[in-house]
Design an enzyme around this catalytic site. Structure first.
Site, PDB file in Angstrom:
ATOM      1  CD  GLU A   9      35.853  45.896  84.009  1.00  0.00           C
ATOM      2  OE1 GLU A   9      35.412  46.847  84.669  1.00  0.00           O
ATOM      3  OE2 GLU A   9      35.842  45.845  82.773  1.00  0.00           O
ATOM      4  CG  ASP A  82      36.192  49.137  81.966  1.00  0.00           C
ATOM      5  OD1 ASP A  82      35.888  49.695  83.037  1.00  0.00           O
ATOM      6  OD2 ASP A  82      37.324  48.691  81.715  1.00  0.00           O
ATOM      7  CG  ASP A  84      35.862  48.203  76.856  1.00  0.00           C
ATOM      8  OD1 ASP A  84      35.261  47.354  77.553  1.00  0.00           O
ATOM      9  OD2 ASP A  84      37.060  48.454  77.000  1.00  0.00           O
ATOM     10  CD  GLU A  86      37.640  41.825  75.270  1.00  0.00           C
ATOM     11  OE1 GLU A  86      37.369  40.906  76.071  1.00  0.00           O
ATOM     12  OE2 GLU A  86      37.820  41.635  74.045  1.00  0.00           O
ATOM     13  CE1 TYR A 288      42.887  49.296  85.731  1.00  0.00           C
ATOM     14  CE2 TYR A 288      42.439  49.633  83.405  1.00  0.00           C
ATOM     15  CZ  TYR A 288      42.708  48.793  84.458  1.00  0.00           C
ATOM     16  OH  TYR A 288      42.817  47.462  84.258  1.00  0.00           O
ATOM     17  NE  ARG A 290      45.481  46.439  83.010  1.00  0.00           N
ATOM     18  CZ  ARG A 290      46.078  45.964  84.104  1.00  0.00           C
ATOM     19  NH1 ARG A 290      47.387  45.822  84.127  1.00  0.00           N
ATOM     20  NH2 ARG A 290      45.396  45.638  85.167  1.00  0.00           N
ATOM     21  CG  HIS A 333      39.489  53.038  81.660  1.00  0.00           C
ATOM     22  ND1 HIS A 333      39.763  52.031  80.774  1.00  0.00           N
ATOM     23  CD2 HIS A 333      38.954  52.463  82.744  1.00  0.00           C
ATOM     24  CE1 HIS A 333      39.396  50.881  81.302  1.00  0.00           C
ATOM     25  NE2 HIS A 333      38.894  51.114  82.499  1.00  0.00           N
TER      26      HIS A 333
END
Length: 778
Positions: A9, A82, A84, A86, A288, A290, A333
Site C-alpha cells: 500500500e 494488509d 484485513d 480493506e 506504521y 495507522r 499491523h
DNA sequence: CAGTGAGCGAGCTTCCGCTTGACTT
C-alpha cells in the site's frame, strides 16, 4: 524482463521491503485503494442485486497506468496489501483493474516488516479470499447507501450541502448529547472538611499531616457546628494500615492512544499528530502510524529488553505481550513503536523529536517492571463525635517503568496522582495535636466536554471509525460546521471557607473561576438541529451500536456464513422506506423556538435557523406573505438557539441604531455577518473589540470612520488616470493589483510603487487562470 | 469576504477507508 513485482500500500513500506528482498524483486505501492464506487448515479445498481459500479479513482489513474506497465513486464505479481478486509479488497481491485492472470498472481501477507517474516510470506502464498473481499464490498456499499441517501434528505428538510454518515453523524451525536447533559446539569455543593495535625518526626522536626473527614456537610451551619466540636475534641490515632500496591505500564501506542497522549501531553490536535507521525514513518523512524494493534514484534521485544537492561539494569525488565481488545480491531499491523529502539532521539523538527520521544518512552515502558508502592491509611478518631479523619499516603518503593514514562489521564481537576504523600511514623493510640480544621464549600463537577482526542477515544470504544479515519472525521464535522473547537471563558463562582485555628473559627468568602474551556468541542446550532432530525427519523443509524451490529454481519460474510448482497438487501429495503416516508411526511426542520411576546408591541419573538445561520424573528407574518413583514436579526457570537432568552433576543432588535448625521449622511451602527459595524454613506467600518454596538457613541463612530479613511488612503499605492479601474493596492498579504473586480499578484522582486500602467497590464495578461477547486473551500 | 433573510428553481452538494502529494490564497 522483471522477475517479480510486489505491490504494497505505501511507498515507505515498499522501500523497506525492497531492501529485504534484494535482487529479482521490484517492490512498488498502490497508494491505498485504486478504485471506488462511481460518484455520479449513486454507483450502486439498486435494481440488480446492489451490483457496485467501480471506477479508477481520478487521483489514481497515473498510478494504475504505471502499475499496469510494470505488471506486464513481470513474470509474477505479488499482491502484498494488509491482511484485513480493506487490504484484501485492495488486492482484489488491483487484480481486476490490472487484469492479472491467476497463474501469474500471488497473494501474500505479513504482520511485521522483517526479513524473516517477508521471506516466509513469499514461501507461503495463498489465493485471494473472496469472502473477505465481499465483506469489504458490503461495508463500502452500506456506507454509500447511508451517506448518499441520508444527506439529500437533509438538503431538502434542513439546508443544502449538509452531510450525514454512519460514522460522522454518531460522532456529532456524542457531542450534542454531552452538551445537553451539561445544560441540564445542576451542580450540588457540600462542605468538605480537612484536618491538619502536627506530628513530631524521629529527627525532632514537626511535619503537618493532612487528612479528610469521612463525612461532608450539606449546610454551612452543620459544618460550623462540627468545627465548634473540634475546638474541644481530642484526636487519637485509631488505626494505621499499610498495604502494598503496584502500578503497571500502559500498552504500546495505537493510533487512538497516540492521539490522546499527544493531545494531553503536548496539546497536539489529532490531525497534527498524524502529520508529524507520517513524517517520522516516511523517514523510517517509526512503524506504521495507522494501526489498532498493540502487538510488538519479537525483534522489538528483544531489543527493548536489551536496551532497558543497559540503561537501568535487569530488575527493570519485564517482557510483556499485549493483546488488542478494541472493538472491530483488525490487527493488520504492529503497534506504533520506534523502528530502532536503540535510538532514544531522532533528528528532525522539534515536533518530530517530541513525538518520537513520547513513542520511544511509551514502548520502552511497556516492557518494564511494575512500580511498587506502599499505601498507608491512617484513621483519626475524634473524642466527641463518631466521624473520623482519614489520611492517605503513598510511597514509591520501586519506580519500575515510572522511571521512563507516566501516562496522563483526562482528570479535569489536574490532580497529580503521581505525587508522593509521605506519612510520618505513627502509632495506634498516639494522640495528635490539631493545627487547624478547614471546611470548604465544594461543588460537584459537571460532565467534561470532549476534546478531539477524547472523542476519538469514545469512538474507538464503540468501534466507530478506523485508525485511518479518526482525524479526517473530526475535521469533517468541524468543516460542516456541526461542531466547533474553541475556548470559552469560565464564570465566577462564590464559595466560602470556615477555618478553625488557635481556638477561633473564621469565615472567608472567596471567588473562583469555573467552567473555563480550552480547545473543546461544542455543537453548533445547525449541528444540534441536524442531530435531532436524524435521531427523530433515523434512530437505527444514529444508534451507538449500529456500527457494532453491522460489523458483526460483515464478519459473518467474511466467514462465508452470509451472502453480502442479501445482507445489504435486508438493510436497504426498510431503510429506503424510511427515507421515502421522511421526505414525504416530515416537516422542514429549522430548530424553531418560540420565546414569548415582546412586551412593547405584543409581537411574537422566536428563533430559528435561517439561510445564513441562526436568527431571531420579531412578528409572525402571514403564510401568503401579506401583512407586516417580520423583523430579523442574527444571533450574536456565543448565543445559541437552545439557550437564548426572550430578553436577550429582544436586545437584538435594538439594532440598527441611528447615531446622528455626519456630512449630511446618516450614521448607523449594527451587527452583520462579520461582527458589529458602523455604516455611513454606504461604507462599512468594523467596530473595535472594545466597542459595544448597543452603547457606542456618535463621536467614537466618527473616529472610526476617519481612521478607516486614513487607512484607505494608505492602501492605495498607485492609480492611473488613463485606466481608473486599475489600482495598485496594499492589502493584507502585501501589494497587489486590482482590475475589474479581480485581483492579481505582483511578481517577487518587483517594487509595487514603480510599476507602470503597461507593467500592470502585462501582469494581468500573463496571470494564470485561477484554479477551479478554490471555490469549494470555505 | 459583505453587512442579507418569506419567492422561483437549475445545478450543485453527500458517504467511509485505504494512501500520499500538490496547492498557496
Amino acid at each position: 524482463m522483471q522477475e517479480n513485482l510486489v505491490i504494497v500500500e505505501s511507498p515507505a513500506k515498499a522501500k523497506t521491503i525492497e531492501k529485504f528482498l534484494g535482487k529479482g524483486y521490484m517492490v512498488t505501492s498502490s497508494m491505498g485503494h485504486v478504485r471506488d464506487l462511481e460518484k455520479k448515479d449513486f454507483g450502486i445498481d439498486l435494481e440488480n442485486k446492489y451490483q457496485p459500479k467501480y471506477i479508477v479513482s481520478p487521483d489514481k489513474k497515473k498510478i494504475v497506468a504505471e502499475l499496469k506497465k510494470l505488471a506486464k513486464e513481470s513474470k509474477t505479481v505479488w499482491l502484498a496489501a494488509d491482511e484485513d478486509r480493506e487490504g484484501e479488497a485492495i488486492a482484489w481491485h488491483l487484480k481486476e483493474v490490472l487484469k492479472l492472470k491467476p497463474e501469474k498472481t500471488k497473494r501474500i501477507v505479513f504482520h511485521e516488516i522483517t526479513k524473516d517474516a517477508i521471506t516466509k510470506a513469499i514461501e507461503n502464498p495463498r489465493n485471494l479470499d473472496d469472502n473477505l473481499v465481499n465483506a469489504q464490498q458490503a461495508r463500502r456499499v452500506l456506507d454509500r447507501i447511508v451517506g448518499f441517501k441520508l444527506s439529500p434528505v437533509l438538503w431538502k428538510k434542513i439546508k443544502p450541502s449538509l452531510s450525514a454518515g454512519r460514522v460522522q453523524s454518531v460522532a456529532v451525536r456524542f457531542i450534542v448529547e454531552r452538551e445537553r447533559e451539561i445544560m441540564n446539569f445542576k451542580s450540588e455543593f457540600a462542605y468538605r472538611v480537612n484536618g491538619y495535625f502536627l506530628v513530631a518526626g524521629d529527627d525532632g522536626k514537626t511535619t503537618e499531616l493532612k487528612s479528610e473527614l469521612s463525612k461532608r456537610f450539606n449546610t454551612q451551619e452543620e459544618a460550623n457546628s462540627f468545627l465548634e466540636k473540634c475546638k474541644t475534641a481530642k484526636f487519637n490515632i485509631e488505626d494505621v494500615v499499610k498495604k502494598p500496591g503496584k502500578r503497571s505500564p500502559a500498552q504500546p501506542f495505537t493510533t487512538s492512544t497516540l492521539q490522546q497522549e499527544a493531545s494531553r501531553k503536548m496539546g497536539f490536535s489529532v490531525s497534527q499528530t498524524m502529520a508529524v507521525a507520517q513524517r517520522l514513518y516516511e523517514n523510517g523512524k517509526i512503524t506504521y502510524m495507522r494501526t489498532d494493534s498493540v502487538n510488538l514484534s519479537g525483534l522489538a521485544l528483544n531489543t527493548a529488553k536489551q536496551k532497558i537492561k543497559d540503561l537501568h539494569g535487569d530488575k527493570y525488565v519485564k517482557t510483556r505481550k499485549y493483546k488488542t481488545k478494541a472493538k472491530g480491531a483488525q490487527e493488520a499491523h504492529e503497534a506504533i513503536r520506534p523502528t530502532y529502539l536503540n535510538n532514544e532521539t531522532v533528528d528532525g523538527s522539534s515536533q518530530e523529536k517530541r513525538l518520537y520521544e513520547l513513542i520511544w518512552k511509551r514502548t520502552i515502558a511497556s516492557q518494564m517492571a511494575d512500580a511498587k508502592l506502599e499505601r498507608t491509611t491512617v484513621s483519626i478518631s475524634i473524642s466527641n463525635t463518631p466521624e473520623k479523619f482519614i489520611a492517605n499516603g503513598e510511597v514509591l518503593i520501586f519506580d519500575g517503568f515510572l522511571k521512563v514514562y507516566i501516562e496522563s489521564t483526562d482528570d479535569e481537576n489536574g490532580n497529580n496522582r503521581n505525587g508522593q504523600v509521605i506519612i510520618p511514623p505513627l502509632k495506634v493510640n498516639d494522640s495528635l495535636q490539631m493545627a487547624s480544621v478547614v471546611a470548604t464549600k465544594r461543588f460537584s463537577q459537571r460532565p467534561a466536554r470532549f476534546t478531539e482526542a477524547s472523542l476519538v477515544k469514545r469512538m474507538e470504544e464503540l468501534g466507530i471509525g478506523r485508525p485511518s479515519t479518526y482525524a479526517p472525521t473530526i475535521t469533517t464535522i468541524q468543516n460542516r460546521n456541526y461542531v466547533i473547537k474553541e475556548d470559552r471563558p469560565g464564570v465566577e463562582r462564590r464559595f466560602d471557607i470556615l477555618t478553625l485555628s488557635a481556638g477561633k473559627i473564621t469565615k472567608q468568602n472567596k471567588v473562583e473561576i469555573t467552567g473555563a474551556e480550552k480547545s473543546k468541542l461544542f455543537p453548533t446550532d445547525i449541528g444540534m438541529v441536524v442531530n435531532d432530525f436524524l435521531v427523530d427519523n433515523f434512530e437505527q443509524i444514529m444508534d451507538f451500536n449500529f456500527t457494532a451490529s453491522v460489523e458483526k454481519e460483515f464478519d459473518d460474510i467474511a466467514d462465508g456464513k452470509k451472502i453480502w448482497n442479501e445482507m445489504i438487501d435486508k438493510f436497504y429495503k426498510p431503510f429506503h422506506k424510511k427515507v421515502e416516508k421522511t421526505l414525504k411526511h416530515s416537516e422542514r426542520s429549522k430548530g424553531e423556538r418560540i420565546l414569548g411576546d415582546d412586551p412593547k408591541t405584543g409581537k411574537q419573538v422566536s428563533v430559528k435557523i435561517g439561510r445564513f445561520g441562526p436568527l431571531a424573528q420579531l412578528g409572525e407574518g402571514t403564510a401568503n406573505g401579506e401583512g407586516e413583514k417580520p423583523q430579523f436579526a442574527s444571533l450574536r457570537v456565543g448565543q445559541h438557539l437552545e439557550t437564548i432568552t426572550l430578553d436577550e433576543a429582544l436586545e437584538l432588535f435594538k439594532l440598527p441604531r441611528e447615531l446622528g448625521e455626519f456630512e449630511n449622511k446618516k450614521v448607523t451602527v449594527a451587527i452583520g455577518r462579520f461582527g458589529p459595524y458602523v455604516r455611513h454613506d454606504n461604507k462599512f467600518v468594523s467596530l473595535g473589540k472594545e466597542d459595544d454596538p448597543y452603547v457606542v457613541k456618535f463621536d467614537r463612530a466618527i473616529e472610526l470612520i476617519e481612521a478607516k479613511r486614513e487607512k484607505d488612503r494608505k492602501a492605495v499605492i498607485n492609480i492611473f488616470e488613463e485606466e481608473p479601474e486599475l489600482k495598485v493596492l496594499n492589502g493584507r498579504w502585501g501589494p497587489y493589483i486590482s482590475y475589474k473586480k479581480k485581483n492579481y499578484k505582483i511578481p517577487k522582486n518587483t517594487k509595487a510603487e514603480e510599476l507602470s500602467l503597461n507593467d500592470c497590464l502585462k501582469i494581468i495578461k500573463e496571470a494564470p487562470e485561477p484554479k477551479s477547486k478554490r471555490s469549494k473551500k470555505k
